[in-house]
Motif scaffolding. Structure first.
Motif, PDB file in Angstrom:
ATOM      1  N   GLN A 224       0.204  -1.114  -0.328  1.00  0.00           N
ATOM      2  CA  GLN A 224      -0.178   0.074   0.417  1.00  0.00           C
ATOM      3  C   GLN A 224       1.425   0.749   0.271  1.00  0.00           C
ATOM      4  OE1 GLN A 224      -3.652  -0.250   2.440  1.00  0.00           O
ATOM      5  NE2 GLN A 224      -2.411  -1.709   3.804  1.00  0.00           N
TER       6      GLN A 224
ATOM      7  N   ARG B  98      -1.884  -9.043   2.073  1.00  0.00           N
ATOM      8  CA  ARG B  98      -2.424  -8.052   1.760  1.00  0.00           C
ATOM      9  C   ARG B  98      -1.877  -6.718   0.861  1.00  0.00           C
ATOM     10  NH1 ARG B  98      -5.168  -4.565   7.424  1.00  0.00           N
ATOM     11  NH2 ARG B  98      -2.277  -3.955   7.353  1.00  0.00           N
ATOM     12  N   PHE B  99      -2.684  -6.604  -0.356  1.00  0.00           N
ATOM     13  CA  PHE B  99      -2.220  -5.472  -1.453  1.00  0.00           C
ATOM     14  C   PHE B  99      -0.857  -6.082  -2.022  1.00  0.00           C
ATOM     15  CE2 PHE B  99      -4.547  -2.628   1.357  1.00  0.00           C
ATOM     16  CZ  PHE B  99      -5.387  -2.782   0.313  1.00  0.00           C
TER      17      PHE B  99
ATOM     18  N   ALA C 201      -0.419  -5.084  -5.548  1.00  0.00           N
ATOM     19  CA  ALA C 201      -1.497  -4.462  -6.199  1.00  0.00           C
ATOM     20  C   ALA C 201      -0.911  -3.489  -7.140  1.00  0.00           C
ATOM     21  CB  ALA C 201      -1.885  -3.708  -4.370  1.00  0.00           C
TER      22      ALA C 201
ATOM     23  N   TYR D 270      -8.157 -10.676   1.756  1.00  0.00           N
ATOM     24  CA  TYR D 270      -8.724  -9.369   0.863  1.00  0.00           C
ATOM     25  C   TYR D 270      -7.544  -8.249   0.654  1.00  0.00           C
ATOM     26  CZ  TYR D 270      -7.999  -6.460   5.439  1.00  0.00           C
ATOM     27  OH  TYR D 270      -7.552  -5.663   6.130  1.00  0.00           O
ATOM     28  N   TYR D 271      -7.977  -7.813  -0.808  1.00  0.00           N
ATOM     29  CA  TYR D 271      -6.963  -6.917  -1.599  1.00  0.00           C
ATOM     30  C   TYR D 271      -5.388  -7.574  -1.852  1.00  0.00           C
ATOM     31  CZ  TYR D 271     -10.500  -3.301  -0.110  1.00  0.00           C
ATOM     32  OH  TYR D 271     -11.370  -2.278   0.334  1.00  0.00           O
TER      33      TYR D 271
ATOM     34  N   TYR E 150      -4.631  -6.472  -5.463  1.00  0.00           N
ATOM     35  CA  TYR E 150      -5.603  -5.063  -5.419  1.00  0.00           C
ATOM     36  C   TYR E 150      -5.526  -4.043  -6.986  1.00  0.00           C
ATOM     37  CZ  TYR E 150      -7.194  -0.303  -4.474  1.00  0.00           C
ATOM     38  OH  TYR E 150      -8.496   0.948  -4.825  1.00  0.00           O
ATOM     39  N   ASN E 151      -6.343  -3.185  -8.174  1.00  0.00           N
ATOM     40  CA  ASN E 151      -6.333  -2.832  -8.728  1.00  0.00           C
ATOM     41  C   ASN E 151      -4.765  -3.645  -9.472  1.00  0.00           C
ATOM     42  OD1 ASN E 151      -6.420  -0.882 -10.421  1.00  0.00           O
ATOM     43  ND2 ASN E 151      -4.585   0.668  -9.722  1.00  0.00           N
TER      44      ASN E 151
ATOM     45  N   GLY F 219     -12.922  -8.943  -2.086  1.00  0.00           N
ATOM     46  CA  GLY F 219     -12.065  -7.700  -2.298  1.00  0.00           C
ATOM     47  C   GLY F 219     -10.789  -8.042  -2.888  1.00  0.00           C
TER      48      GLY F 219
ATOM     49  N   GLU G 277     -10.641  -6.863  -6.374  1.00  0.00           N
ATOM     50  CA  GLU G 277     -11.073  -5.671  -6.839  1.00  0.00           C
ATOM     51  C   GLU G 277      -9.796  -4.453  -7.502  1.00  0.00           C
ATOM     52  OE1 GLU G 277     -12.740  -2.083  -3.664  1.00  0.00           O
ATOM     53  OE2 GLU G 277     -13.287  -4.085  -3.113  1.00  0.00           O
TER      54      GLU G 277
END
Length: 207
Positions: free
Chosen positions: A108, A158-159, A162, A180-181, A184-185, A203, A206
């Motif tokens: 993140q 998580r992430f 990402a 989750y995540y 991500y993206n 997610g 997501e």
């Protein structure tokens, strides 16, 4: 939601973990400064503040110390809060021995964190692992091609993927949860999951 700079006075001793969460969020928040009275700070308090660049505490605080917008314990051996919106390259002080809050949220962070002097982590071909390569913390967003996860990996943070530009990811047969995540993206076109995966969190993929 429009506040950019926030000062918490010495009289405030307790801050709810969810004070910056909720519908209003803290998207515009750029800096937070705490007085000497705040009792406990936690990275989770600021995970909704994607653009937060600086968190500081009073220089006379008994427990925490801040430098360059990052909060440490008083001896600067442990990172307590690292703002998600901090940019540029950040070199962890040589005194740091515990940077878990950074590595747990590495995917993140906008900043590039250099951590060569911190034991327990390694970076191999653009992927950050723990020392024995059982945990993946993050993958460089500009890493391309196909990525086959080492069989030793049993946990993905998580992430971790990402904003990834990888074409495909083959997940280790020892991974059971996709948190989750995780993706991500990302621009990943194909993710191959083994039979060992029993849980995929909301997610996880997501955009």
């Amino acid at each position: 939601n429009s506040v950019q700079h926030l000062y918490i006075p010495d009289s405030v001793t307790i801050l709810s973990e969810y004070v910056f969460h909720g519908e209003s969020g803290c998207e515009q928040l750029r800096s937070v400064t705490f007085g000497s009275g705040i009792g406990q700070l936690d990275m989770n308090m600021f995970l909704s503040c994607k653009n937060l660049e600086s968190v500081n505490v009073s220089p006379v605080h008994e427990t925490y110390y801040s430098e360059d917008g990052v909060v440490y314990d008083k001896g600067m051996t442990q990172v307590v809060v690292f703002p998600l919106g901090k940019t540029g390259t950040y070199y962890l002080p040589e005194t740091v021995t515990n940077a878990d809050v950074i590595f747990d949220n590495l995917g993140q962070l906008q900043a590039k964190v250099e951590f060569d002097q911190v034991d327990g982590y390694k970076k191999l071909d653009g992927v950050v692992y723990n020392e024995d390569m059982t945990v993946i913390y993050s993958v460089d967003p500009d890493k391309t091609g196909d990525f086959v996860m080492p069989d030793s990996v049993g946990e993905i943070k998580r992430f971790a993927f990402a904003n990834s530009q990888l074409s495909s990811v083959t997940v280790s047969q020892n991974v059971t949860d996709i948190v989750y995540y995780t993706f991500y993206n990302s621009a990943i076109q194909t993710v191959s999951l083994p039979d060992s995966v029993t849980t995929i969190d909301i997610g996880a993929f997501e955009d």
